[in-house]
Structures are given as C-alpha cells and as structure tokens.
Design a protein around this motif. Structure first.
Motif, mmCIF file in Angstrom:
data_model
loop_
_atom_site.group_PDB
_atom_site.id
_atom_site.type_symbol
_atom_site.label_atom_id
_atom_site.label_comp_id
_atom_site.label_asym_id
_atom_site.label_seq_id
_atom_site.Cartn_x
_atom_site.Cartn_y
_atom_site.Cartn_z
ATOM 1 N N PHE A 19 8.019 -9.690 8.114
ATOM 2 C CA PHE A 19 8.947 -9.263 9.164
ATOM 3 C C PHE A 19 9.070 -10.463 10.088
ATOM 4 O O PHE A 19 8.155 -10.716 10.881
ATOM 5 N N PHE A 22 5.950 -12.594 10.750
ATOM 6 C CA PHE A 22 4.738 -11.800 10.504
ATOM 7 C C PHE A 22 4.639 -11.353 9.047
ATOM 8 O O PHE A 22 5.553 -10.724 8.512
ATOM 9 N N ALA A 24 3.365 -8.951 6.637
ATOM 10 C CA ALA A 24 2.780 -7.588 6.625
ATOM 11 C C ALA A 24 2.089 -7.286 5.300
ATOM 12 O O ALA A 24 1.124 -6.529 5.256
ATOM 13 N N PRO A 43 -7.312 0.500 7.369
ATOM 14 C CA PRO A 43 -7.085 0.654 8.799
ATOM 15 C C PRO A 43 -5.604 0.626 9.165
ATOM 16 O O PRO A 43 -4.769 0.169 8.374
ATOM 17 N N SER A 44 -5.319 1.089 10.345
ATOM 18 C CA SER A 44 -3.966 1.065 10.881
ATOM 19 C C SER A 44 -3.455 -0.378 10.905
ATOM 20 O O SER A 44 -4.186 -1.292 11.268
ATOM 21 N N GLY A 45 -2.213 -0.565 10.470
ATOM 22 C CA GLY A 45 -1.616 -1.892 10.480
ATOM 23 C C GLY A 45 -1.936 -2.722 9.255
ATOM 24 O O GLY A 45 -1.569 -3.895 9.173
ATOM 25 N N SER A 46 -2.601 -2.125 8.245
ATOM 26 C CA SER A 46 -2.992 -2.910 7.068
ATOM 27 C C SER A 46 -1.869 -3.029 6.029
ATOM 28 O O SER A 46 -2.048 -3.717 5.024
ATOM 29 N N GLY A 47 -0.740 -2.368 6.261
ATOM 30 C CA GLY A 47 0.402 -2.534 5.358
ATOM 31 C C GLY A 47 0.622 -1.379 4.395
ATOM 32 O O GLY A 47 1.475 -1.468 3.503
ATOM 33 N N LYS A 48 -0.079 -0.288 4.591
ATOM 34 C CA LYS A 48 0.015 0.848 3.662
ATOM 35 C C LYS A 48 1.425 1.429 3.653
ATOM 36 O O LYS A 48 2.027 1.622 2.591
ATOM 37 N N SER A 49 1.949 1.711 4.839
ATOM 38 C CA SER A 49 3.309 2.273 4.910
ATOM 39 C C SER A 49 4.335 1.280 4.383
ATOM 40 O O SER A 49 5.269 1.662 3.673
ATOM 41 N N THR A 50 4.151 0.029 4.730
ATOM 42 C CA THR A 50 5.107 -0.993 4.278
ATOM 43 C C THR A 50 5.144 -1.048 2.756
ATOM 44 O O THR A 50 6.223 -1.164 2.158
ATOM 45 N N GLU A 59 12.338 -0.743 2.732
ATOM 46 C CA GLU A 59 12.191 -2.158 3.100
ATOM 47 C C GLU A 59 12.518 -2.996 1.870
ATOM 48 O O GLU A 59 12.322 -2.534 0.745
HETATM 49 P P1 ADP Z 1 -0.149 0.883 8.107
HETATM 50 O O1 ADP Z 1 0.780 1.875 7.493
HETATM 51 O O2 ADP Z 1 -1.255 0.453 7.201
HETATM 52 O O3 ADP Z 1 -0.679 1.352 9.440
HETATM 53 P P2 ADP Z 1 2.240 -0.704 8.373
HETATM 54 O O4 ADP Z 1 2.679 -0.923 6.985
HETATM 55 O O5 ADP Z 1 2.973 0.343 9.145
HETATM 56 O O6 ADP Z 1 0.680 -0.444 8.415
HETATM 57 O O7 ADP Z 1 2.375 -2.031 9.186
HETATM 58 C C1 ADP Z 1 1.773 -3.234 8.757
HETATM 59 C C2 ADP Z 1 2.073 -4.305 9.768
HETATM 60 O O8 ADP Z 1 3.455 -4.625 9.723
HETATM 61 C C3 ADP Z 1 1.764 -3.881 11.199
HETATM 62 O O9 ADP Z 1 1.223 -4.990 11.876
HETATM 63 C C4 ADP Z 1 3.124 -3.527 11.747
HETATM 64 O O10 ADP Z 1 3.176 -3.741 13.138
HETATM 65 C C5 ADP Z 1 4.034 -4.478 10.992
HETATM 66 N N1 ADP Z 1 5.382 -3.901 10.820
HETATM 67 C C6 ADP Z 1 5.681 -2.775 10.158
HETATM 68 N N2 ADP Z 1 7.007 -2.546 10.170
HETATM 69 C C7 ADP Z 1 7.555 -3.554 10.890
HETATM 70 C C8 ADP Z 1 8.887 -3.900 11.280
HETATM 71 N N3 ADP Z 1 9.937 -3.156 10.913
HETATM 72 N N4 ADP Z 1 9.060 -5.016 12.017
HETATM 73 C C9 ADP Z 1 8.014 -5.799 12.372
HETATM 74 N N5 ADP Z 1 6.733 -5.527 12.038
HETATM 75 C C10 ADP Z 1 6.502 -4.433 11.315
#
Ligand code: ADP
Ligand code: MG
Length: 258
Positions: A19, A22, A24, A43-50, A59
């Motif tokens: 992103f 950054f 991810a 952990p939160s922010g590890s990229g699972k949702s992404t 995405e």
């Molecule tokens: P998780 O689901 O494991 O908590 P995410 O996949 O949501 O983690 O996010 C991984 C990282 O990518 C985080 O640091 C988040 O802030 C960043 N991130 C996610 N989506 C975006 C976006 N659309 N723009 C910028 N950064 C993003």
C-alpha cells in the motif's frame, strides 16, 4: 510458475502486497487444497485480511502470482503476454469465492430471506421462485428458517452472521473465506456461528478462516498458518502449530490468545 492443475484451489507464489510504501504482505507462498479447512492466525496488522482480500480481488496483488481455481487472478495469459482482465471477467472470477466479514454487512432494508436471494436473483439471474426455495433450505441449514422474514435489526449478531453465511453460500462458491467472523460478537453468540462453520466444514466445503478461536482451529482445521508482519512464519497441522510451535513468535502469540 504454472497454474495449479492440481488439487489446489488457491496457489500463491511469492505474493506481495504494497500500500504505497508500506509492504503489507511479503513473499507469501501457499497452496490451499480443495476440501481443506485452513485457519490463519496471527497478530493484528499481520496481513491476514489483506491476504483474503487478494484472493477475492478486493485488493490487487503487487508482487508474485496468485491462482484461484486454476486461473491467474486478474490477468489472462496469451502466449507470453499477460493482459489485465476486464471488470466483467474479474466479476466472474470473484464468483469462485464467498466471503464472510467480521461485520455482517447485511442489507438493512431487506429481510433475511431477501438478503439471501439478492445475489442469486440479481447477479446469477436465477428464477426468483427457485432462489427462494434454495434460500429457505440455506436458512434451515443455519438454524434460521423461522427468521426468514425478519430484518437484520430484529436479529442478534450471531443470527445476522448466520444469515451472512447463508447469503454467501447461496452463490454456490467453491471456496469460503471467513475474516474473523466471530470477533464482533458477544461471547455467548460465538458458539452458534462456529457450529454453523463446523457443519459447513463437514460437508467438505473448502474454507480459509482467519480466527482467534484456537479451539475451533484445533478441532476443525486441516492446517494452521501463523502470520506475522506480512509473512507466513510457520504452518502445519493444528496439533503441531498450536501445541508445539517451533517459532518463538508463534508461541508468544498463542500464549497471549489463550
Ligand atoms: P490483519 O487482518 O492481520 O489485522 P491487515 O491485512 O488488515 O491485517 O493489515 C495489514 C497491514 O496493512 C496493516 O498494517 C494495515 O494497516 C495495512 N493496510 C491494510 N489495508 C490498507 C490500506 N487499504 N491502505 C494502507 N494500509 C493498509
Ligand atoms: Mg483483519
């Protein structure tokens, strides 16, 4: 780097997602077999949702390659050239997956039944009577036949999430993605949603489940993947990853969650 042509429904090879500056996701390489229930923890922010959002094309991938159901995601290969898919082609690819989010995202102005038939009727152009019959079957399956005519505000969070699962299944996906489906629920409602997911797993549905419910992962997952800082740190059978993690970060995460 060939298309799966195997039992894999998802194949990620060196997958990365940036992103802006950054990173991810970094170098994610993973096959998910048809019929598998893969749980992703971390952990939160590890990229699972992404990662899930790349699989269903909410995405776009920035590095590496991703195949879903034997097709390269987002591109068509002609000879040695790759062409970006059109919106219609992407929409077709996205039908392979169904996704359930942490927040249920039901249409508030539609009843439970209407939420479930919306996609089949509007997108798949199925005859309404047929869609209604199937939707009733799905609502029965998630234990909500008696709530067919209720609006989302009249349902508990657990019931709304079960409707969301029925709605995703109504599109007949080959792969179901769950992104922390019980994290927004009151604790007493978590079990009913996990029970529906457990039943779904028993039918042989291929599932990728991001969850902090380690009990569910232990019982239902064929494999657990631990992610941290955008990378897969370790993966294996739940009995190994959850009980005898070899990586310190995995061990720290598990003891923090339990
Ligand atoms: P998780 O689901 O494991 O908590 P995410 O996949 O949501 O983690 O996010 C991984 C990282 O990518 C985080 O640091 C988040 O802030 C960043 N991130 C996610 N989506 C975006 C976006 N659309 N723009 C910028 N950064 C993003
Ligand atoms: Mg997330």
């Amino acid at each position: 780097m060939n298309a799966p042509g195997t039992n894999a429904i998802v194949r990620a090879v060196g997958l990365g997602k940036r992103f802006g500056q950054f990173q991810a996701l970094t170098d994610v390489t993973l096959d998910v077999a048809r019929g598998e229930v893969l749980c992703i923890i971390g952990p939160s922010g590890s990229g699972k949702s992404t990662f899930l959002r790349c699989i269903n094309q909410l995405e776009t991938v920035t590095d590496g390659a991703l195949w879903v159901d034997d097709e390269l995601v987002g591109y068509r290969r002609v000879g040695n050239k790759l062409y970006e898919l059109t919106d219609a082609e992407i929409a077709r690819q996205r039908l392979v997956t169904g996704m359930v989010f942490q927040r249920f995202n039901l249409f508030p102005h539609l009843t439970a039944l209407e939420n479930v038939i919306e996609g089949p009727v509007q997108v798949l152009k199925r005859p309404k009577a047929e869609a209604v019959e199937e939707a009733r079957g799905l609502l029965t399956r998630v234990g909500l036949a008696h709530k067919a005519d209720a609006f989302p505000v009249e349902l508990s969070g657990g019931q709304q999430q079960r409707v969301a699962i029925a709605r995703a299944l109504a599109m007949k996906p080959k792969l179901m993605l769950f992104d922390e489906p019980t994290s927004a629920l009151d604790p007493e409602l978590v079990g009913e949603v996990l029970a529906v997911m457990r039943d779904l797993a028993k039918t042989g549905m291929t599932m990728i489940v991001v969850t902090h419910e380690l009990g569910f992962a232990r019982e239902v997952a064929s494999r657990v993947v631990f992610m941290d800082a955008g990378r897969i740190v370790e993966s294996g059978p739940p009995s190994e990853i959850l009980s005898r993690p070899t990586n310190q970060r995995t061990a720290d995460f598990i003891s923090a969650v339990i």
